[in-house]
Design a protein around this motif. Structure first.
Motif, PDB file in Angstrom:
ATOM      1  N   GLU A  86       0.960  -1.216   0.629  1.00 29.50           N
ATOM      2  CA  GLU A  86      -0.227  -0.045  -0.141  1.00 29.50           C
ATOM      3  C   GLU A  86       0.608   0.948   0.040  1.00 29.50           C
ATOM      4  OE1 GLU A  86      -2.102   0.209   4.214  1.00 29.50           O
ATOM      5  OE2 GLU A  86      -2.914  -0.915   3.146  1.00 29.50           O
ATOM      6  N   CYS A  93      -4.557  10.846  -3.021  1.00 33.37           N
ATOM      7  CA  CYS A  93      -5.325   9.560  -2.680  1.00 33.37           C
ATOM      8  C   CYS A  93      -5.549   8.920  -4.426  1.00 33.37           C
ATOM      9  CB  CYS A  93      -5.595   9.087  -1.837  1.00 33.37           C
ATOM     10  SG  CYS A  93      -4.829   9.411  -0.017  1.00 33.37           S
ATOM     11  N   SER A  94      -6.796   9.813  -4.602  1.00 32.65           N
ATOM     12  CA  SER A  94      -7.357   9.929  -5.573  1.00 32.65           C
ATOM     13  C   SER A  94      -6.060   9.834  -7.077  1.00 32.65           C
ATOM     14  CB  SER A  94      -8.984  10.693  -5.767  1.00 32.65           C
ATOM     15  OG  SER A  94      -9.332  10.973  -5.289  1.00 32.65           O
ATOM     16  N   ASN A 154      -5.099   5.755  -7.185  1.00 36.26           N
ATOM     17  CA  ASN A 154      -6.382   4.856  -7.331  1.00 36.26           C
ATOM     18  C   ASN A 154      -6.304   5.331  -8.720  1.00 36.26           C
ATOM     19  OD1 ASN A 154      -6.396   4.236  -5.028  1.00 36.26           O
ATOM     20  ND2 ASN A 154      -7.817   5.386  -4.183  1.00 36.26           N
ATOM     21  N   ASP A 200      -5.675   2.214 -11.370  1.00 31.70           N
ATOM     22  CA  ASP A 200      -6.645   1.959 -12.414  1.00 31.70           C
ATOM     23  C   ASP A 200      -6.481   1.629 -14.212  1.00 31.70           C
ATOM     24  OD1 ASP A 200      -7.979   1.326 -10.625  1.00 31.70           O
ATOM     25  OD2 ASP A 200      -9.698   3.029 -10.531  1.00 31.70           O
TER      26      ASP A 200
END
Length: 168
Positions: free
Chosen positions: A33, A53-54, A57, A61
């Motif tokens: 992580e 953080c987005s 992510n 993806d």
């Protein structure tokens, strides 16, 4: 601390720089992580932390699933003709509102465009980086804006109909 996040997966690798932000990024849980930390933050700075953080992510993806934007060619009278050239790197839009001008939109690096196989008047934009993919869709949309006419009546253009990740 380098604050450069590099993610690699089955669709390639992406790199993003967060050096301009006062945060701490480190690997935790034996490298499984990414943790982001910020000290003495007010609410505005905490929103920035959530954005980081987005972004991370979205990197994960993108390299695992890829991003896809579906765009529809909408016209009332003059059919818009979309031609994909340069191996999926360029879109040429012809006959928009009957104009003779050919609109050429180059895709940003790492983004491919193709005509939809099943649906008429639809183009599909795919790429690993969500920023470059969405900006390419925006460039296509902005190339076909109606000028000097009532935009409530002249609804012609190229619009994003759906977007998200490609499910494998």
């Amino acid at each position: 601390k380098s604050k450069i996040v590099e993610v690699s997966g089955k669709h390639g690798s992406l790199k993003r720089d967060f050096k301009h932000l006062p945060i701490e990024l480190y690997l935790a849980n034996s490298g499984h992580e990414v943790r982001a930390k910020m000290y003495f933050a007010k609410s505005k700075q905490l929103s920035m932390l959530r954005s980081v953080c987005s972004h991370i992510n979205n990197l994960f993806d993108g390299v695992q699933k890829k991003y896809e934007y579906k765009m529809r060619l909408v016209y009332a009278h003059f059919p818009i003709n979309a031609t994909i050239t340069n191996g999926g790197g360029t879109v040429e839009l012809r006959n928009f509102l009957g104009e003779k001008r050919v609109r050429i939109v180059n895709m940003l690096p790492g983004v491919k465009v193709e005509k939809s196989a099943g649906t008429k008047d639809e183009i599909v934009i795919t790429g690993t980086d969500i920023d470059l993919t969405s900006r390419s869709a925006a460039l296509i949309r902005q190339s076909c804006l109606v000028k000097d006419k009532d935009i409530r009546k002249f609804l012609d253009g190229v619009y994003v109909s759906s977007h998200g990740t490609l499910e494998d």
